[in-house]
Structures are given as structure tokens and as C-alpha cells.
Design a protein around this motif. Structure first.
Motif, short mmCIF file in Angstrom:
data_model
loop_
_atom_site.label_atom_id
_atom_site.label_comp_id
_atom_site.label_asym_id
_atom_site.label_seq_id
_atom_site.Cartn_x
_atom_site.Cartn_y
_atom_site.Cartn_z
N ASP A 188 0.82 -1.21 0.00
CA ASP A 188 0.00 0.00 0.00
C ASP A 188 0.86 1.27 0.00
O ASP A 188 0.43 2.33 0.45
CB ASP A 188 -0.97 0.01 1.18
CG ASP A 188 -0.25 0.01 2.52
OD1 ASP A 188 0.99 -0.06 2.53
OD2 ASP A 188 -0.94 0.09 3.56
N LEU A 189 2.09 1.15 -0.52
CA LEU A 189 2.96 2.31 -0.65
C LEU A 189 2.62 3.05 -1.94
O LEU A 189 2.49 2.44 -3.01
CB LEU A 189 4.42 1.89 -0.65
CG LEU A 189 4.89 1.12 0.60
CD1 LEU A 189 6.33 0.67 0.44
CD2 LEU A 189 4.71 1.96 1.85
N LYS A 196 1.27 6.52 1.95
CA LYS A 196 0.42 5.36 1.74
C LYS A 196 -0.57 5.61 0.60
O LYS A 196 -1.10 6.71 0.44
CB LYS A 196 -0.35 5.01 3.02
CG LYS A 196 0.55 4.53 4.17
CD LYS A 196 1.28 3.25 3.79
CE LYS A 196 2.15 2.72 4.92
NZ LYS A 196 1.38 2.11 5.99
#
Length: 239
Positions: free
Chosen positions: A139-140, A159
Motif C-alpha cells: 500500500d505504498l 500510503k
């Protein structure tokens, strides 16, 4: 890492719901009960608690679905579990039958930075070894693993807010926009040579048997996309 925020028990429930609801967004109480080895009545009580805490939406007699909050946590746990399984099998050469329980014990304590470094060490795998299920995307908020490898600390990367789906997991006629490419710079160059890059529209035309190419539209061009490669291209689905 969520270990200090929620219990391992809750994480196990969310992980199970995630796996059971991939196809139709809904997991049935009986399925959760069977997978966790817990009585249906106890499962129902826990699902109601999870709903109160904002992790799921519970529909009596129908099942349960993850909220955005629950989905984010569940996907992260599943990702860590499958990366650990890959490490135990590919690097430590443990037997397949031994890696699942070991990964279950380790997934809750693996930090987000350790997860990122493990992914890099394993060279960005897309499937776990025991059941060949896809390893969820991180979720970067970055366009590729290559960009991630150039960042020193995970805290330097914001994020991602969007929910992404691998092209190989799309349904027929679904349309999405490419937002992330998994793999090193060679993978990016390979896709560029095929005329595929970020922000392009992808439409799944049809699926195919295991290890056979799938047919997609990239913008208005039909492409036979290698099944393995389709698990490394992630899109944000159109509403």
C-alpha cells in the motif's frame, strides 16, 4: 504493522474474510467457522464485534464483507503471510507442508519495513509457493518496485489510498487504469517494449487456463498478456 493496535485473533478473522470474499465480496459465517475451527455461534459474536469496531459489515443470514478499514489490514496480513511463505520455501528450503503454520506465527510481528526489505530480497515475487495465490500489492504510493528500491526508509513513502487489483484477477469486461508495476527495472522495460505503461486503460477480454496468456485491451490495442506478467500489473478499477 498493526500488532499493537489490534489483536492477532482479530487479524486472523480479517485475513480469513479477505481470502473468502475475493470473488464475490462476501464471506459466509459457515466458511469462516470451518476455516478457523470455531463454532458458528462464536464466529457470529465476533463478526458483530468486528462490525462495531468498523472492520466489517455484517448481514444476518447472508455473510460479512470487509469495510475499507478492514480490507486494508487484512490485505497487509495476507501479503506478509505469503511473502514469509515464499522466503521459508525458496530461501530456507523448508518443506511445503511446514511453511503455512510457520508463516502464521510470524506474520503478526513482521514490521512494515521488514516486509518491504523481504520483498526486495525475494526480488518482488507475485505468487506464494504452496497454493500459487497472488501476493497482494503493497500500500505504498509509488509507481513501481524499482522506485521503492531507491528509497532509504519506508517512512519517506506515503500510503496509497486507492484499492488496486492485479490484471490477472480482473473479471471479464472490467476496465481499470494502470497504477503500479511490480518488479525491477527490467520488468518495466519489458512492458514499455510492449507499449504498456502507467495510466493506460486495460480491459480484460477473456481469461485462460493456468500458464496460458490472457487477452486484454491496452487502450484500443488487443494484447496477449503472459499470465505471470498479468499478476505484476495493478489497476484501479473503473466504477
Amino acid at each position: 504493522m498493526h500488532g499493537k493496535e489490534i489483536s492477532e485473533n482479530i487479524e486472523e478473522y480479517l485475513e480469513t474474510i479477505y481470502k473468502k470474499s475475493l470473488m464475490n465480496n462476501m464471506a459466509k459465517t459457515t466458511e469462516i467457522s470451518k476455516d478457523l475451527g470455531i463454532a458458528p455461534s462464536s464466529v457470529t459474536q465476533m463478526l458483530k464485534k468486528l462490525e462495531e469496531e468498523g472492520y466489517v459489515t455484517y448481514y444476518q443470514y447472508k455473510g460479512v464483507e470487509l469495510t475499507d478499514k478492514g480490507y486494508k489490514i487484512a490485505k497487509e496480513i495476507v501479503r506478509k503471510h505469503r511473502l514469509i511463505e515464499t522466503f521459508l520455501y525458496n530461501t530456507l528450503n523448508l518443506d511445503l507442508e511446514d511453511i503455512h503454520d510457520q508463516a502464521c506465527a510470524m506474520e503478526h510481528s513482521l514490521s512494515d519495513e521488514a516486509e518491504r526489505k523481504l520483498c526486495q530480497l525475494l526480488e518482488y515475487p507475485n505468487q506464494c509457493p504452496d497454493d500459487h495465490n497472488i501476493i497482494p500489492v503493497c500500500d505504498l504510493d509509488i509507481p513501481s518496485c524499482y522506485e521503492c528500491s531507491k528509497v532509504h526508509k519506508i517512512d519517506e513513502i506515503p500510503k496509497r489510498l486507492e484499492k488496486l487489483t492485479a490484471v490477472g484477477n480482473m473479471q471479464i469486461n472490467q476496465v481499470g487504469t494502470i497504477k503500479f508495476i511490480r518488479g525491477d527495472n527490467d520488468k518495466i522495460k519489458k512492458l514499455l517494449d510492449m507499449g504498456i505503461t502507467l495510466e493506460m486503460k486495460v480491459t480484460l477480454i477473456n481469461t485462460a487456463p493456468l500458464n496460458q496468456p490472457i487477452k486484454v485491451l491496452i487502450e484500443d490495442k488487443q494484447v496477449d498478456l503472459d499470465k505471470d506478467l498479468s499478476l505484476d500489473i495493478f489497476v484501479e478499477l473503473d466504477e
